[in-house]
Motif scaffolding. Structure first.
Motif, short mmCIF file in Angstrom:
data_model
loop_
_atom_site.label_atom_id
_atom_site.label_comp_id
_atom_site.label_asym_id
_atom_site.label_seq_id
_atom_site.Cartn_x
_atom_site.Cartn_y
_atom_site.Cartn_z
N LYS A 48 0.82 -1.23 0.00
CA LYS A 48 0.00 0.00 0.00
C LYS A 48 0.84 1.27 0.00
O LYS A 48 0.32 2.36 -0.17
CB LYS A 48 -0.88 0.04 1.27
CG LYS A 48 -2.17 -0.71 1.18
CD LYS A 48 -3.00 -0.47 2.44
CE LYS A 48 -3.48 0.97 2.62
NZ LYS A 48 -4.79 1.28 2.10
N SER A 135 -8.01 -0.80 3.75
CA SER A 135 -8.63 -0.78 2.43
C SER A 135 -7.57 -1.11 1.37
O SER A 135 -6.41 -0.71 1.50
CB SER A 135 -9.25 0.59 2.17
OG SER A 135 -8.31 1.62 2.41
N ASN A 137 -6.19 -0.26 -1.38
CA ASN A 137 -5.79 0.77 -2.36
C ASN A 137 -4.43 1.30 -1.94
O ASN A 137 -4.10 1.25 -0.76
CB ASN A 137 -6.80 1.93 -2.34
CG ASN A 137 -7.05 2.43 -0.93
OD1 ASN A 137 -7.85 1.86 -0.18
ND2 ASN A 137 -6.35 3.49 -0.55
N SER A 143 -10.67 4.18 -2.37
CA SER A 143 -10.86 2.81 -1.89
C SER A 143 -11.61 1.98 -2.94
O SER A 143 -12.42 2.50 -3.69
CB SER A 143 -11.66 2.83 -0.59
OG SER A 143 -11.00 3.62 0.37
N GLU A 172 -16.17 3.27 4.09
CA GLU A 172 -15.54 2.54 5.19
C GLU A 172 -16.39 2.53 6.45
O GLU A 172 -17.32 3.31 6.61
CB GLU A 172 -14.18 3.16 5.52
CG GLU A 172 -13.10 2.97 4.46
CD GLU A 172 -13.19 3.97 3.33
OE1 GLU A 172 -14.15 4.79 3.31
OE2 GLU A 172 -12.30 3.95 2.45
N HIS A 222 -6.89 12.12 1.23
CA HIS A 222 -7.24 10.71 1.29
C HIS A 222 -8.28 10.46 0.21
O HIS A 222 -8.86 11.40 -0.29
CB HIS A 222 -7.85 10.44 2.66
CG HIS A 222 -7.60 9.04 3.15
ND1 HIS A 222 -7.58 8.74 4.47
CD2 HIS A 222 -7.37 7.87 2.52
CE1 HIS A 222 -7.35 7.45 4.64
NE2 HIS A 222 -7.21 6.90 3.46
MG MG Z 1 -8.16 3.32 3.77
#
Ligand code: MG
Ligand code: TXA
Length: 318
Positions: A48, A135, A137, A143, A172, A222
């Motif tokens: 990640k 997640s 990604n 995500s 999420e 994000h």
């Molecule tokens: Mg995340």
């Protein structure tokens, strides 16, 4: 080539040898590994490109497992677990010594959740350890809510995506912790603050870095597309200011029919906020592939899941 399959035995076999599998949940796909394997957990951070200060959520299949992970399970936390598990709620609890520091980023708490997805619950039951799963990604990107999103990100690097279809909720989990026994929401998510308050009464929301040093993952930037993204109230006015641009619009109501813009996605046409949440990331993935100059998202009403969606879009604009 990354295998995309529903084969649970294959997924267990891979996880048992300290490799990673992307798993479906009702929120988003997770990049999963054995919580007790330093090798697997380091691979999660590496794949990640996630900084080690950002702790991981531990996924379980039974409330019984909380006692293997946490030294305290406060009454209010138990009430929430009873109502919302399996489901999109992560509880931050004081951690047991056996939970590796890599998982918790050295914090004395651990994030725990029981996802509401039949395939992943079955997988968790078959394994002798819980799964850490952020997640699936790359750090700061959008995500994934479909197996294909995960494959697009990690093809060739990841052995397998366990294919559980589209994630029903689409954003999420909501993260709830406790400070001096008082409940605090650290991340707005798939369960609205209103729903949480119905169960345990008033909660405070501290979902940014300044307010929540205990929730190190609440990054300003994000969930971001590569395309420059704006979150606005008045679409008409904003479009007027950018006449020459190739624009994508993310809308949530039918009020605005006459934009001269070719790429429009409605997150919902009926004002259904759950539907809007479930469509959000896949709409952002789609828009991001169109080579646009900008994505303009219409701000949602700031209550219920509208609040959680605005939070994500706000961070996507940074
Ligand atoms: Mg995340
Ligand atoms: O819906 C979800 O929660 C998904 C699926 C896969 O379960 N997972 C997920 O994980 O969103 P991730 O890693 O992308 O986000 C986890 C967030 C981070 O912001 C992290 O800082 C916070 O949870 N977190 C984890 N453990 C924590 C802890 N002990 N204290 C405070 N925050 C914690």
């Amino acid at each position: 080539m990354t295998l995309v399959s529903k084969d649970l035995l294959k997924a267990s076999e891979i996880l048992n040898r300290e490799e990673l599998v992307a798993i479906p949940t009702e929120t988003v796909y997770g990049l999963a590994g054995n919580i007790y394997s330093d090798t697997a957990i380091k691979k999660i951070f590496e794949m990640k490109k996630r900084p080690f200060f950002n702790p991981l959520i531990v996924h379980i299949h039974s409330v019984e497992q909380v006692k293997d992970l946490a030294v305290d399970f406060p009454e209010k936390a138990q009430q929430l677990a009873k109502v919302f598990w399996p489901g999109s709620l992560t509880l931050i609890l004081p951690k047991n010594d056996t939970v590796p520091d890599l998982i918790t980023a050295g914090n004395n708490t651990v994030g725990i959740r029981m996802p509401d997805h039949a395939l992943t619950l079955e997988l968790l039951k078959n394994l002798p350890f819980p799964l850490a799963a952020p997640s699936a990604n790359p750090f700061t990107h959008i995500s994934p809510t479909k197996a294909q999103h995960v494959k697009n990100y990690f093809d060739g690097k990841l052995e397998m995506v366990l294919d559980g279809g589209n994630c029903a909720n689409g954003i999420e989990s909501t993260i709830v912790g406790f400070e001096n026994d008082e409940p605090v929401v650290y991340r707005l998510g798939s369960i609205s603050t209103e729903e949480i308050e119905k169960v345990i009464g008033n909660v405070s929301v501290r979902n940014n870095k300044e307010q929540a040093p205990n929730a190190p993952g609440m990054l300003e930037k994000h969930y971001s597309p590569r395309t420059k993204t704006y979150l606005v109230q008045d679409i008409t006015d904003f479009i007027k200011q950018h006449p020459e641009k190739k624009i994508g619009l993310l809308l949530h109501s039918t009020d605005h029919k006459n934009f001269n813009v070719s790429n429009v996605i409605y997150l919902t046409k009926t004002g259904n906020l759950k539907e809007a949440a479930s469509n959000l990331y896949s709409a952002m993935h789609k828009m991001d592939q169109l080579d646009l100059d900008m994505i303009i998202a219409q701000r949602l009403p700031n209550y219920d899941l509208g609040q959680s969606i605005n939070d994500r879009l706000e961070r996507a604009t940074k």
